[in-house]
Design a protein around this motif. Structure first.
Motif, PDB file in Angstrom:
ATOM      1  N   LEU A   1       0.858  -1.174  -0.118  1.00 16.12           N
ATOM      2  CA  LEU A   1       0.074   0.039  -0.233  1.00 16.12           C
ATOM      3  C   LEU A   1       1.009   1.278  -0.026  1.00 16.12           C
ATOM      4  O   LEU A   1       2.015   1.236   0.361  1.00 16.12           O
ATOM      5  CB  LEU A   1      -0.898   0.056   0.915  1.00 16.12           C
ATOM      6  N   ARG A   2       0.350   2.442  -0.493  1.00 11.04           N
ATOM      7  CA  ARG A   2       1.137   3.689  -0.389  1.00 11.04           C
ATOM      8  C   ARG A   2       0.169   4.632   0.241  1.00 11.04           C
ATOM      9  O   ARG A   2      -1.047   4.896  -0.213  1.00 11.04           O
ATOM     10  CB  ARG A   2       1.571   3.866  -1.824  1.00 11.04           C
TER      11      ARG A   2
ATOM     12  N   ALA B   1       8.329   6.082  10.889  1.00 12.07           N
ATOM     13  CA  ALA B   1       9.136   6.613   9.806  1.00 12.07           C
ATOM     14  C   ALA B   1       9.252   8.205   9.763  1.00 12.07           C
ATOM     15  O   ALA B   1       8.186   8.708  10.229  1.00 12.07           O
ATOM     16  CB  ALA B   1       9.069   6.030   8.428  1.00 12.07           C
ATOM     17  N   ALA B   2      10.396   8.632   9.833  1.00 16.43           N
ATOM     18  CA  ALA B   2      10.527  10.099   9.535  1.00 16.43           C
ATOM     19  C   ALA B   2      11.384  10.695   8.389  1.00 16.43           C
ATOM     20  O   ALA B   2      12.308   9.729   7.913  1.00 16.43           O
ATOM     21  CB  ALA B   2      11.177  10.677  10.886  1.00 16.43           C
ATOM     22  N   ILE B   3      11.365  11.988   8.028  1.00 10.53           N
ATOM     23  CA  ILE B   3      12.073  12.511   6.926  1.00 10.53           C
ATOM     24  C   ILE B   3      12.185  13.910   7.411  1.00 10.53           C
ATOM     25  O   ILE B   3      11.278  14.602   7.924  1.00 10.53           O
ATOM     26  CB  ILE B   3      11.203  12.350   5.719  1.00 10.53           C
TER      27      ILE B   3
ATOM     28  N   GLY C   1      13.620  -1.699   5.800  1.00 13.88           N
ATOM     29  CA  GLY C   1      13.730  -2.688   4.816  1.00 13.88           C
ATOM     30  C   GLY C   1      12.218  -2.921   4.000  1.00 13.88           C
ATOM     31  O   GLY C   1      12.505  -3.634   3.001  1.00 13.88           O
ATOM     32  N   ARG C   2      11.244  -2.577   4.542  1.00 17.61           N
ATOM     33  CA  ARG C   2      10.078  -2.809   3.992  1.00 17.61           C
ATOM     34  C   ARG C   2       9.137  -1.469   3.845  1.00 17.61           C
ATOM     35  O   ARG C   2       8.576  -1.579   2.735  1.00 17.61           O
ATOM     36  CB  ARG C   2       8.921  -3.557   4.909  1.00 17.61           C
ATOM     37  N   PHE C   3       9.426  -0.501   4.519  1.00 17.86           N
ATOM     38  CA  PHE C   3       8.583   0.785   4.207  1.00 17.86           C
ATOM     39  C   PHE C   3       9.812   1.672   3.612  1.00 17.86           C
ATOM     40  O   PHE C   3      10.824   1.798   4.068  1.00 17.86           O
ATOM     41  CB  PHE C   3       7.990   1.194   5.531  1.00 17.86           C
ATOM     42  N   THR C   4       9.136   2.572   2.950  1.00 19.08           N
ATOM     43  CA  THR C   4      10.040   3.741   2.616  1.00 19.08           C
ATOM     44  C   THR C   4       9.315   5.108   2.650  1.00 19.08           C
ATOM     45  O   THR C   4       8.036   5.362   2.154  1.00 19.08           O
ATOM     46  CB  THR C   4      10.344   3.507   1.034  1.00 19.08           C
ATOM     47  N   ILE C   5       9.712   5.886   3.391  1.00 18.95           N
ATOM     48  CA  ILE C   5       9.097   7.367   3.553  1.00 18.95           C
ATOM     49  C   ILE C   5       9.858   8.230   2.488  1.00 18.95           C
ATOM     50  O   ILE C   5      11.062   8.191   2.265  1.00 18.95           O
ATOM     51  CB  ILE C   5       9.403   8.012   4.715  1.00 18.95           C
TER      52      ILE C   5
ATOM     53  N   LEU D   1       3.708  13.995   1.410  1.00 21.56           N
ATOM     54  CA  LEU D   1       4.305  12.855   2.015  1.00 21.56           C
ATOM     55  C   LEU D   1       3.862  11.621   1.717  1.00 21.56           C
ATOM     56  O   LEU D   1       2.493  11.473   1.696  1.00 21.56           O
ATOM     57  CB  LEU D   1       4.423  13.227   3.462  1.00 21.56           C
ATOM     58  N   TYR D   2       4.830  10.752   1.524  1.00 25.66           N
ATOM     59  CA  TYR D   2       4.541   9.378   1.155  1.00 25.66           C
ATOM     60  C   TYR D   2       5.039   8.503   2.204  1.00 25.66           C
ATOM     61  O   TYR D   2       6.035   8.603   2.664  1.00 25.66           O
ATOM     62  CB  TYR D   2       4.995   8.818  -0.100  1.00 25.66           C
ATOM     63  N   LEU D   3       4.206   7.141   2.347  1.00 27.67           N
ATOM     64  CA  LEU D   3       4.885   5.960   2.874  1.00 27.67           C
ATOM     65  C   LEU D   3       4.476   4.719   2.016  1.00 27.67           C
ATOM     66  O   LEU D   3       3.384   4.565   1.717  1.00 27.67           O
ATOM     67  CB  LEU D   3       4.172   5.846   4.195  1.00 27.67           C
TER      68      LEU D   3
END
Length: 123
Positions: free
Chosen positions: A18-19, A45-47, A62-66, A75-77
């Protein structure tokens, strides 16, 4: 007052993706948190405002990308390889008045929060 609008949650099978998206305009450090039923809200997660620096909880690393697109104020996850234990309400949060390369991992460090979006992962 900052308004945050999250979208992208839903029901997915284990192993799926999912995104999530969060619309917010301004010079903010941003983060994603999640809260499962009966549990406290936890960091995911943080950015930084610049987008250069990111940080993840061990449970999602390793599974999620912010990521963020400052031109689109979004903002995306990206969540891959989802597990049933990822089931929670996901919240985006922002902190203003920050340096470009700072990120934050504590709930108390964020001032504004979205309404949350439900993510349910079935086994």
């Amino acid at each position: 007052q900052v308004q945050l609008v999250e979208s992208g949650g839903g029901l997915v099978q284990a192993g799926g993706s999912l995104r999530l998206s969060c619309a917010a305009s301004g010079r903010y450090a941003m983060g994603w948190f999640r809260q499962a039923p009966g549990k406290v809200r936890e960091f995911a997660a943080a950015i930084s405002w610049s987008g250069i620096r990111t940080y993840y909880a061990d449970s999602v690393k390793g599974r999620f990308t912010i990521s963020r697109d400052n031109a689109k104020n979004t903002l995306y996850l990206q969540m891959n390889s989802l597990k049933p234990e990822d089931t929670a309400v996901y919240y985006c949060a922002v902190r203003n008045g920050v340096s470009p390369d700072y990120y934050y991992t504590q709930t108390g460090e964020y001032r504004y929060w979205g309404q949350g979006t439900q993510v349910t992962v079935s086994s």
